[in-house]
Design a protein around this motif. Sequence first.
Motif, mmCIF file in Angstrom:
data_model
loop_
_atom_site.group_PDB
_atom_site.id
_atom_site.type_symbol
_atom_site.label_atom_id
_atom_site.label_comp_id
_atom_site.label_asym_id
_atom_site.label_seq_id
_atom_site.Cartn_x
_atom_site.Cartn_y
_atom_site.Cartn_z
ATOM 1 N N SER A 1 -4.192 -3.308 -7.256
ATOM 2 C CA SER A 1 -3.711 -1.849 -7.327
ATOM 3 C C SER A 1 -2.728 -1.791 -8.385
ATOM 4 O O SER A 1 -2.616 -0.761 -9.132
ATOM 5 N N VAL A 2 -1.910 -2.892 -8.810
ATOM 6 C CA VAL A 2 -0.934 -3.089 -9.758
ATOM 7 C C VAL A 2 -1.754 -2.349 -11.038
ATOM 8 O O VAL A 2 -1.093 -1.680 -12.154
ATOM 9 N N LYS B 1 0.837 -8.425 -11.957
ATOM 10 C CA LYS B 1 2.057 -7.933 -11.882
ATOM 11 C C LYS B 1 2.961 -8.174 -12.810
ATOM 12 O O LYS B 1 3.130 -8.991 -13.623
ATOM 13 N N LYS C 1 2.569 -3.043 -5.581
ATOM 14 C CA LYS C 1 2.171 -1.897 -6.507
ATOM 15 C C LYS C 1 3.058 -1.314 -7.341
ATOM 16 O O LYS C 1 2.943 -1.104 -8.557
ATOM 17 N N ASP D 1 -4.870 1.216 -9.974
ATOM 18 C CA ASP D 1 -4.302 2.667 -9.118
ATOM 19 C C ASP D 1 -3.355 3.245 -9.948
ATOM 20 O O ASP D 1 -2.680 2.881 -10.415
ATOM 21 N N ASP E 1 1.827 -1.457 -1.001
ATOM 22 C CA ASP E 1 2.718 -0.292 -1.884
ATOM 23 C C ASP E 1 3.942 -1.110 -2.603
ATOM 24 O O ASP E 1 4.019 -0.678 -3.769
ATOM 25 N N ALA F 1 -3.095 -5.970 -3.414
ATOM 26 C CA ALA F 1 -1.919 -5.411 -3.835
ATOM 27 C C ALA F 1 -1.806 -5.375 -5.504
ATOM 28 O O ALA F 1 -1.437 -4.534 -6.225
ATOM 29 N N GLY G 1 0.354 2.108 -10.456
ATOM 30 C CA GLY G 1 0.559 0.802 -10.773
ATOM 31 C C GLY G 1 1.272 0.529 -11.669
ATOM 32 O O GLY G 1 1.066 1.250 -12.957
#
Length: 702
Positions: free
Chosen positions: A611-612, A636, A475, A615, A472, A608, A618
């Motif tokens: 998810s960035v 990221k 993200k 999701d 999390d 992770a 993100g």
Amino acid sequence: MPMLKNSGQPNRTGLSFIRLVFIIAAFCAVCVGFVARLLYLQVVDTKEFEKAAVSNNFKSAVVPASRGEIYDRNGEKLVTNVISYNIDINRTTLENGGSVKILSALIDLLDAYNVEIPDSCPLTLSAPFALDSDYIFDSDKKRLFERFLKNNEKETVDLMGTDFYAYLVKRYGISEELSQTLKGRKIAAIRYDMENADFSTSAPYTLLRNVDETLKTAIAERSYELHGIEISRSYSRKYDRNSVLCHILGSVGPIYAEEADEYIKEKGYPYNAVIGKDGIEKAFEDYLRPIDGTALCEIDENNDLVGYEVTKEPKEGYSVRLTVDADLQALVESSLQREIALAVEYAVKSGKPYSGEDCHAGAAVVTDVNTGEILALASAPGYDLNTFSSDFNTLKDDQTSPLLNRATQGTYPPGSTFKMLTAAAALDTGTIDINTYIRDEGEYKKYAPTYTPRCWIYLRRGGTHGYVNVADAIKVSCNYFFYTVADKMGVDAIVSYAKDFGLGVKTGIEVPEKEGILASPEYKESHGYVWNPGDTLQMAIGQSDNAFTPLQLASYMSTIVNGGNRYKATLLKSVDEFYTGTPVYVNSPVLLNKTHLSDQTVNIIKSAMRSVVDDEGGTARGVFGAKPYARDIGGKTGTAQVAKGSDTVLFVGFAPYENPQIAVAVVIENGNSSTRASSVAADIFDYYFQKQAEQTQVAQNP
């Protein structure tokens, strides 16, 4: 005495006498013939044969070889050779004591064709000609002037006023009347440059390179009065894509005086050779270098070639195949330029200060995560390689620094793109696991009131992320989580993993690169400061003194997603024979170090990062959420604050998800919004997945 009877045998004495008479007669006849011929040559037709005897002479000439060409990984030619012509000054044929007269005539001819002569002499351009003190701001002029003085240290030279010019005038035999003219100053400048180039009978001086056909013809037509001025044939470089790959390919140029020992004495280059000056041209000089041949040429009285014999065959240089995909490179460069322009456009519309109006540069790198091969290495702004020489002074003075290769020599705080490093170190050392949850309280108060860092969401909105685990935290880019983890783990583990992953460490790429800065207690102490707990917290989120190149960020990203293998970065795919393309050397991956990362750690970080981009919540979902491959990549975003300027923004990522093949790093200086960097990365991923689809289709339908 009784008489002997005739036995039938010939009289030997008579025969011998006859033979002797015949030989003497023949000898006399030959002698008479020789004498007659000599009389004819020396008396009767003296002028004709004297003319023939001196009309032909022999001269050694260079047979130029081609410099090796440069290709991209797919075989597209990037750098080719074109025939060019130079104006040389040859001391062996330069009229004794007549250099001033000949140079004067040459200058008149060049002026008639509006051709500027290269000028490295530190003299003013208007009378009275004197030493121009501004030479100290021109590195080339300064270097040559210091060399000239060193070579003539036994002479007394007063550098004030016009005395330096007077010294040159006397040294080169320029008349007082001529010295008062601009032509006299030009002659002094040429002779000065010739001397700095170690001009001699064995080292012709190249005054102009790559002259056009019109000037070449004009020089040839006036050869009868320009003794010592010659036209030589060589090859010049043509860059097929102009500005694409400009920071990688580099340029070529003549051997400078300070390079003479290395290239001429040690490696046997001719004095007027062209060598790689930077980029690939310099890095792979030993491969690309041609070796010229020689020929013995017979020249008649009209200076026309009547025959020749090659005495040494020329040897072409090897061709170099790069790891770079030229189409991808062009796409990335264009994407960078577009996003830089958009950042400025949006800032102007908003009217807000430091919102991107100062954005002018960026860089992006794409690497193969399993080999270290560079697929794209882009820096913006760039320049046109084909006009580099004529544009150099303008480029050098441009405040946007277009000559700087930001991908390997620009260093930037990594911002939140560093958080995967902190996460990997914490997971792999057992400091945390996937089930470790930390409550984001907005302000980290452990060191209050002396130091109270805040999470970005608290600063902007006054809120928090609540309870988050490491996935999390990546993200949503929760600073508070990483403050807590770093405080528990300590700085030494972060520094150790950062070095192993290639941050603040040179990648080994063949072109110049900076080492960058990896913040650590040792680094700070070396600069007279003390490392405080707050420095550890800032380092964990990519702030502090950290400054890395985009190439290092791509290498770090590769090392994480491939499980801890850090490969040497390389631009070399293979070295090939010039004409056939047959490889004579194929480059292999070089493993610099291996840091064990558990499969669980790698999978947590990859998940992770996915998810960035995919999701809800993100930080890069706005750019990638609608992409068909959103679930097949990871990324990221990062933001680095800039004093008195818009924020610098970053993005790092990888693809595909299950079996990563490429890693991406993008930096936009003063771009303000991470959307700028993410959009460049999106173009890269678009290209990658489209290419994969095309290759799959070809494989299925051969």
